[in-house]
Write an enzyme that holds these catalytic residues in place. Structure first.
Site, PDB file in Angstrom:
ATOM      1  N   GLU A 159      24.110 -32.628 -31.434  1.00  0.00           N
ATOM      2  CA  GLU A 159      22.896 -33.388 -31.740  1.00  0.00           C
ATOM      3  C   GLU A 159      21.783 -32.463 -32.243  1.00  0.00           C
ATOM      4  OE1 GLU A 159      19.342 -35.837 -29.548  1.00  0.00           O
ATOM      5  OE2 GLU A 159      21.347 -35.979 -28.639  1.00  0.00           O
TER       6      GLU A 159
ATOM      7  N   HIS B 249      31.085 -37.458 -25.969  1.00  0.00           N
ATOM      8  CA  HIS B 249      31.568 -36.348 -25.146  1.00  0.00           C
ATOM      9  C   HIS B 249      32.241 -36.863 -23.870  1.00  0.00           C
ATOM     10  CE1 HIS B 249      28.673 -33.282 -27.174  1.00  0.00           C
ATOM     11  NE2 HIS B 249      29.802 -33.430 -27.839  1.00  0.00           N
TER      12      HIS B 249
END
Length: 347
Positions: free
Chosen positions: A145, A60
């Site tokens: 995740e 990210h």
């Protein structure tokens, strides 16, 4: 990662009451899992040529993703967007078994760059589900995740987003519960969630070890030490980076007068520095050091050239690359098989 172009003199050296300085957190920036994932995409491009497809952002960070796109990586949301038989890399955040199966169904050559610490949580989820335990997964619903971990045992996992959600959680058997967590959360908030869960469910079991990764914890410890001394804390990291966002929040919780998160140094506003003598600087675990250096250069223009390291831990962990990339095209063990580039020493 290439050096960013910088507009020198954008920030002005205005007077403040006292000497100006920067408290620079160490450790900061790239962790071993991020380094492994980014190098995996680079090596896949070298090995197989462009394009190499990547499901979701490999990590990210806007700069990292843009840089890899220029090298020939194509980022997609789902494997159904990848041409049949092509090469695809799974991001550091991990994927569910359903995604792995979908890639196999399309005949894709999949390279799994899931962080080994995330894989550890996946294995725990599978093991606990086989033991007929119900799993309370502390994390942010919708984060890649969490989606990957929940997909390991979808019928046995309930997501708990925050301490405030604890009172509304419904379980099947309060005597057969265990908790797991997303690896990039605030340590303090996670422990508060666990405390509240245990008040409701006294027989709640703990995982064998803390799931929050070493890098997340280390960066939060450093920012906690800096925050009480800093007038302003600036965290380099992207808005979808959970650990970067947490660093800003932790800075405010531990005494920083103000805290900001930026992707790039040119986002820093002159008004943030008004009256500030001490600036704290850190970066999330998916941020290359070049972006921090750009920020330090801009702050030096504004008179903050005295940089003092705040070192709370030393990191030397390195992960092996995905098995598909540990050998070169001739079948010989690659010299970079153990993970990544040399990270900058703490300073």
């Amino acid at each position: 990662m290439p050096r960013m172009r910088r507009e020198s003199g954008r920030l002005k050296d205005l007077p403040v009451d006292g000497a100006k300085k920067v408290l620079l957190a160490a450790p900061r920036g790239y962790c071993a899992g991020v380094d492994r994932a980014v190098v995996a995409v680079e090596k896949a491009l070298t090995r197989y040529g462009a394009p190499v497809y990547v499901r979701k952002q490999i990590v990210h960070n806007v700069h990292v993703v843009n840089t890899l796109e220029k090298m020939g990586a194509i980022f997609v949301e789902e494997v159904e967007e990848v041409p049949e038989g092509a090469n695809v890399v799974f991001s550091a955040h991990g994927v569910s078994p359903a995604v792995v199966q979908a890639a196999d169904d399309r005949g894709l050559h999949a390279i799994d760059a899931t962080c080994p610490l995330v894989t550890k949580v996946h294995r725990e989820a599978v093991r606990f589900a086989k033991q007929d335990l119900e799993i309370l997964l502390i994390g942010h619903d919708g984060h890649e995740e969490v989606e990957g971990t929940a997909g390991q045992a979808p019928d046995r996992i309930t997501i708990v987003n925050s301490p405030e959600e604890v009172d509304s959680i419904v379980v099947q058997n309060p005597d057969k519960l265990v908790w797991l967590s997303q690896t990039t959360l605030s340590v303090d908030e996670t422990m508060e969630t666990v405390r509240r869960l245990r008040e409701r469910f006294p027989n709640l079991q703990d995982p064998p070890s803390d799931d929050i990764c070493y890098a997340t914890q280390n960066r939060q410890v450093a920012i906690k030490k800096i925050a009480p001394q800093a007038d302003v804390v600036i965290v380099v990291g992207s808005s979808n980076s959970s650990n970067s966002v947490r660093l800003k929040e932790v800075a405010l919780e531990y005494g920083a007068r103000a805290a900001y998160r930026v992707d790039f140094a040119n986002e820093v506003q002159q008004s943030w520095l008004d009256g500030a003598r001490t600036i704290g600087v850190s970066s999330g675990a998916s941020v290359p050091e070049v972006l921090v250096q750009e920020l330090l250069d801009d702050l030096a223009d504004a008179g903050y050239s005295d940089v003092e390291a705040t070192v709370t831990a030393e990191e030397d962990l390195v992960f092996s690359l995905p098995k598909e990339l540990r050998q070169d095209a001739n079948g010989k063990r690659d010299t970079r098989a153990l993970g990544g580039r040399v990270r900058p020493a703490a300073k």
